[in-house]
Scaffold this active site. Structure first.
Site, PDB file in Angstrom:
ATOM      1  N   ARG A  63       0.848  -1.187   0.000  1.00  0.00           N
ATOM      2  CA  ARG A  63       0.000   0.000   0.000  1.00  0.00           C
ATOM      3  C   ARG A  63       0.881   1.233   0.000  1.00  0.00           C
ATOM      4  O   ARG A  63       2.101   1.139   0.082  1.00  0.00           O
ATOM      5  CB  ARG A  63      -0.897  -0.018   1.228  1.00  0.00           C
ATOM      6  CG  ARG A  63      -0.178  -0.435   2.537  1.00  0.00           C
ATOM      7  CD  ARG A  63      -0.624   0.289   3.758  1.00  0.00           C
ATOM      8  NE  ARG A  63      -0.424   1.699   3.634  1.00  0.00           N
ATOM      9  CZ  ARG A  63       0.730   2.341   3.805  1.00  0.00           C
ATOM     10  NH1 ARG A  63       1.838   1.648   4.072  1.00  0.00           N
ATOM     11  NH2 ARG A  63       0.800   3.637   3.693  1.00  0.00           N
ATOM     12  N   GLY A  64       0.244   2.381  -0.189  1.00  0.00           N
ATOM     13  CA  GLY A  64       1.016   3.618  -0.339  1.00  0.00           C
ATOM     14  C   GLY A  64       1.138   3.944  -1.811  1.00  0.00           C
ATOM     15  O   GLY A  64       1.510   3.067  -2.594  1.00  0.00           O
ATOM     16  N   ALA A  65       0.813   5.168  -2.187  1.00  0.00           N
ATOM     17  CA  ALA A  65       0.732   5.503  -3.607  1.00  0.00           C
ATOM     18  C   ALA A  65       1.949   5.060  -4.429  1.00  0.00           C
ATOM     19  O   ALA A  65       1.803   4.311  -5.410  1.00  0.00           O
ATOM     20  CB  ALA A  65       0.483   7.006  -3.754  1.00  0.00           C
ATOM     21  N   ARG A 115      -7.401  -0.306  -7.059  1.00  0.00           N
ATOM     22  CA  ARG A 115      -7.752   0.800  -6.150  1.00  0.00           C
ATOM     23  C   ARG A 115      -7.810   2.076  -6.992  1.00  0.00           C
ATOM     24  O   ARG A 115      -6.981   2.274  -7.889  1.00  0.00           O
ATOM     25  CB  ARG A 115      -6.720   0.951  -5.015  1.00  0.00           C
ATOM     26  CG  ARG A 115      -6.668  -0.231  -4.068  1.00  0.00           C
ATOM     27  CD  ARG A 115      -5.721   0.032  -2.885  1.00  0.00           C
ATOM     28  NE  ARG A 115      -6.308   0.995  -1.939  1.00  0.00           N
ATOM     29  CZ  ARG A 115      -5.632   1.530  -0.928  1.00  0.00           C
ATOM     30  NH1 ARG A 115      -4.342   1.238  -0.759  1.00  0.00           N
ATOM     31  NH2 ARG A 115      -6.212   2.379  -0.103  1.00  0.00           N
ATOM     32  N   GLN A 146      -2.891   2.467   9.935  1.00  0.00           N
ATOM     33  CA  GLN A 146      -1.555   2.527   9.334  1.00  0.00           C
ATOM     34  C   GLN A 146      -0.573   3.285  10.239  1.00  0.00           C
ATOM     35  O   GLN A 146       0.614   3.011  10.261  1.00  0.00           O
ATOM     36  CB  GLN A 146      -1.600   3.206   7.958  1.00  0.00           C
ATOM     37  CG  GLN A 146      -2.251   2.383   6.850  1.00  0.00           C
ATOM     38  CD  GLN A 146      -3.725   2.679   6.675  1.00  0.00           C
ATOM     39  OE1 GLN A 146      -4.414   2.934   7.650  1.00  0.00           O
ATOM     40  NE2 GLN A 146      -4.221   2.631   5.432  1.00  0.00           N
ATOM     41  N   ASP A 172      -2.018  10.879  -2.230  1.00  0.00           N
ATOM     42  CA  ASP A 172      -2.287   9.812  -3.203  1.00  0.00           C
ATOM     43  C   ASP A 172      -2.586  10.366  -4.578  1.00  0.00           C
ATOM     44  O   ASP A 172      -2.429   9.669  -5.584  1.00  0.00           O
ATOM     45  CB  ASP A 172      -3.447   8.937  -2.718  1.00  0.00           C
ATOM     46  CG  ASP A 172      -3.028   8.137  -1.492  1.00  0.00           C
ATOM     47  OD1 ASP A 172      -3.015   8.705  -0.382  1.00  0.00           O
ATOM     48  OD2 ASP A 172      -2.681   6.951  -1.655  1.00  0.00           O
ATOM     49  N   ASN A 229      -5.634  12.438   0.232  1.00  0.00           N
ATOM     50  CA  ASN A 229      -4.797  11.655   1.115  1.00  0.00           C
ATOM     51  C   ASN A 229      -5.680  10.886   2.080  1.00  0.00           C
ATOM     52  O   ASN A 229      -6.908  11.053   2.084  1.00  0.00           O
ATOM     53  CB  ASN A 229      -3.805  12.552   1.873  1.00  0.00           C
ATOM     54  CG  ASN A 229      -2.685  11.757   2.528  1.00  0.00           C
ATOM     55  OD1 ASN A 229      -2.005  10.962   1.876  1.00  0.00           O
ATOM     56  ND2 ASN A 229      -2.519  11.949   3.829  1.00  0.00           N
ATOM     57  N   LYS A 230      -5.067  10.049   2.900  1.00  0.00           N
ATOM     58  CA  LYS A 230      -5.816   9.215   3.830  1.00  0.00           C
ATOM     59  C   LYS A 230      -6.885   9.994   4.589  1.00  0.00           C
ATOM     60  O   LYS A 230      -6.630  11.115   5.045  1.00  0.00           O
ATOM     61  CB  LYS A 230      -4.834   8.562   4.818  1.00  0.00           C
ATOM     62  CG  LYS A 230      -5.419   7.587   5.798  1.00  0.00           C
ATOM     63  CD  LYS A 230      -6.254   6.495   5.166  1.00  0.00           C
ATOM     64  CE  LYS A 230      -5.502   5.796   4.085  1.00  0.00           C
ATOM     65  NZ  LYS A 230      -6.325   4.949   3.212  1.00  0.00           N
TER      66      LYS A 230
HETATM   67  C1  LIG Z   1       3.658   7.773   0.366  1.00  0.00           C
HETATM   68  S1  LIG Z   1       2.034   7.578  -0.151  1.00  0.00           S
HETATM   69  C2  LIG Z   1       1.270   7.121   1.308  1.00  0.00           C
HETATM   70  C3  LIG Z   1      -0.184   7.404   1.282  1.00  0.00           C
HETATM   71  O1  LIG Z   1      -0.924   6.229   0.939  1.00  0.00           O
HETATM   72  C4  LIG Z   1      -1.751   5.910   2.040  1.00  0.00           C
HETATM   73  O2  LIG Z   1      -2.947   5.306   1.688  1.00  0.00           O
HETATM   74  P1  LIG Z   1      -3.103   3.690   1.809  1.00  0.00           P
HETATM   75  O3  LIG Z   1      -2.460   3.282   3.108  1.00  0.00           O
HETATM   76  O4  LIG Z   1      -4.593   3.492   1.767  1.00  0.00           O
HETATM   77  O5  LIG Z   1      -2.404   3.138   0.579  1.00  0.00           O
HETATM   78  C5  LIG Z   1      -1.997   7.250   2.696  1.00  0.00           C
HETATM   79  O6  LIG Z   1      -2.928   8.033   1.985  1.00  0.00           O
HETATM   80  C6  LIG Z   1      -0.619   7.825   2.634  1.00  0.00           C
HETATM   81  O7  LIG Z   1      -0.506   9.207   2.822  1.00  0.00           O
END
Ligand SMILES: CSC[C@H]1O[C@H](OP(=O)(O)O)[C@H](O)[C@@H]1O
Length: 361
Positions: free
Chosen positions: A55-57, A96, A207, A248, A258-259
């Site tokens: 996960r993470g963009a 996603r 997270q 994201d 973002n989250k």
């Molecule tokens: C460095 S991008 C991280 C970004 O992605 C996370 O979302 P997810 O855990 O759902 O993939 C979150 O928005 C973070 O800021």
């Protein structure tokens, strides 16, 4: 839950040649268990992205790029190989919807396949695609390092031991390198400025509590886990001197997805006169979208809220709203930190100027 062992060698790596496979650290099991999974099919990569094993963009984009390489396995003809690549890009794009890095990486892989000599054998195309995926991975690693430097420069004036709040996870687990917002914090720490980091838990998937707290502790930083409801008094009392988070997808005017919970932090930061920074590589910008209103926001399953980690907290049948992201308007963002420098003020003009430089680079 037992203490975790040393930080992972690499949360995301490719093993072997063009007929190799993708190895992922399954982030749904952290911090209690460090388990690696091998993905040998496109579907396994799709599932890993969907359930946030990866996960993470930036990490999502890199994993998807390697997923396209997996589509070339065991293809008897070039025609079959080309068709499998197209199908893989289409399928992975449905995993996603919000992180634009996923779509940017897939388009880059698709373009390589389209431009490759149609007379060449599938194995040569597979090798070329693997090289492209590895280039995307390496580039992100370098972008993380640059974002870390620029971000630390921005935060250093806060002084030694300053309280810095971050949200969700933006470290090595979310990228191909050391992270985005967390890379700035790691760099500050490496420079001896000893930031006092506040990681909020980031419900519902935690997270912050599970991943950021773990990354910070593994590196020996001064880390405090707080509930999602605690930032306001910490800002009011001057304990939190700055907020830095990831993104994201950033629209052309600087609005940033973002989250979920990020927008609320930005409002609180503005109310309390606390600088609010977003750190993201240029691959997270989507100039095809004029403003944040058009950014697709992922809606996730109700069970993530009603029974996180399988423990039911809410009565069966209760209605649930579970968007994974929200959008922070550009006017609430003090500065954007990218691998090419800091964008401040945040505007279409300043973004355009910097990204034009990136494209030209
Ligand atoms: C460095 S991008 C991280 C970004 O992605 C996370 O979302 P997810 O855990 O759902 O993939 C979150 O928005 C973070 O800021």
């Amino acid at each position: 839950m037992t203490d975790s062992p040393a930080p992972p060698a690499n949360p995301l790596s490719w093993t072997g040649g063009a007929d190799g496979f993708l190895t992922l650290l399954d982030q749904t099991l952290l911090p209690g268990e460090t388990r690696y999974i091998n993905c040998e099919t496109v579907e396994e990569v799709w599932q890993a992205i969907k359930r946030l094993a990866v996960r993470g963009a930036p990490a999502i984009g890199i994993a998807a790029a390697y997923g396209v390489v997996l589509a070339t396995r065991d293809q008897a003809s070039r025609t079959a190989c080309d068709a499998a690549i197209e199908a893989a890009c289409d399928h992975l794009a449905t995993s996603r919807p919000t992180a634009v890095n996923l779509f940017w990486a897939l388009e880059r892989m698709r373009r390589v396949a389209h431009e490759f000599d149609p007379e060449q054998l599938p194995i040569l195309l597979a090798k070329r695609l693997l090289a492209e995926a590895q280039a995307i991975h390496q580039a992100d690693r370098a972008q993380c390092a640059a974002i870390g430097r620029f971000g630390a420069e921005l935060l250093a004036p806060l002084g030694k031991g300053a309280g810095i709040l971050t949200h969700c996870n933006t470290g090595a687990l979310a990228t191909g390198g050391d992270g985005t917002a967390l890379a700035a914090i790691f760099t500050l720490h490496a420079q001896g400025l000893a930031p006092r980091v506040f990681a909020d838990e980031t419900r519902p998937l935690l997270q912050g509590a599970r991943l950021t707290a773990w990354e910070l502790m593994q590196r020996g930083l001064d880390a405090t886990l707080i509930t999602d409801s605690m930032p306001a008094p910490l800002m009011r009392d001057g304990v939190v001197k700055a907020v830095i988070v990831g993104a994201d997808r950033i629209a052309a005017n600087g609005d940033a997805a973002n989250k979920i919970g990020t927008y609320g932090l930005a409002v609180l930061a503005r109310h309390h006169g606390v600088p609010f920074y977003i750190a993201a590589p240029s691959t997270t910008f989507d100039l095809s979208i004029a403003s944040g209103a058009a950014i697709p926001i992922e809606q996730r399953a109700a069970e993530e809220v009603t029974e996180p980690m399988g423990v039911r907290f809410a009565p069966a049948g209760i209605k649930v709203d579970n968007p994974a992201f929200d959008v922070t308007p550009a006017e609430l963002i003090t500065a954007l930190v990218t691998e090419r420098g800091v964008i401040e003020p945040v505007s279409e003009e300043s973004i355009g100027a910097l990204l034009t430089e990136v494209v030209a680079a």
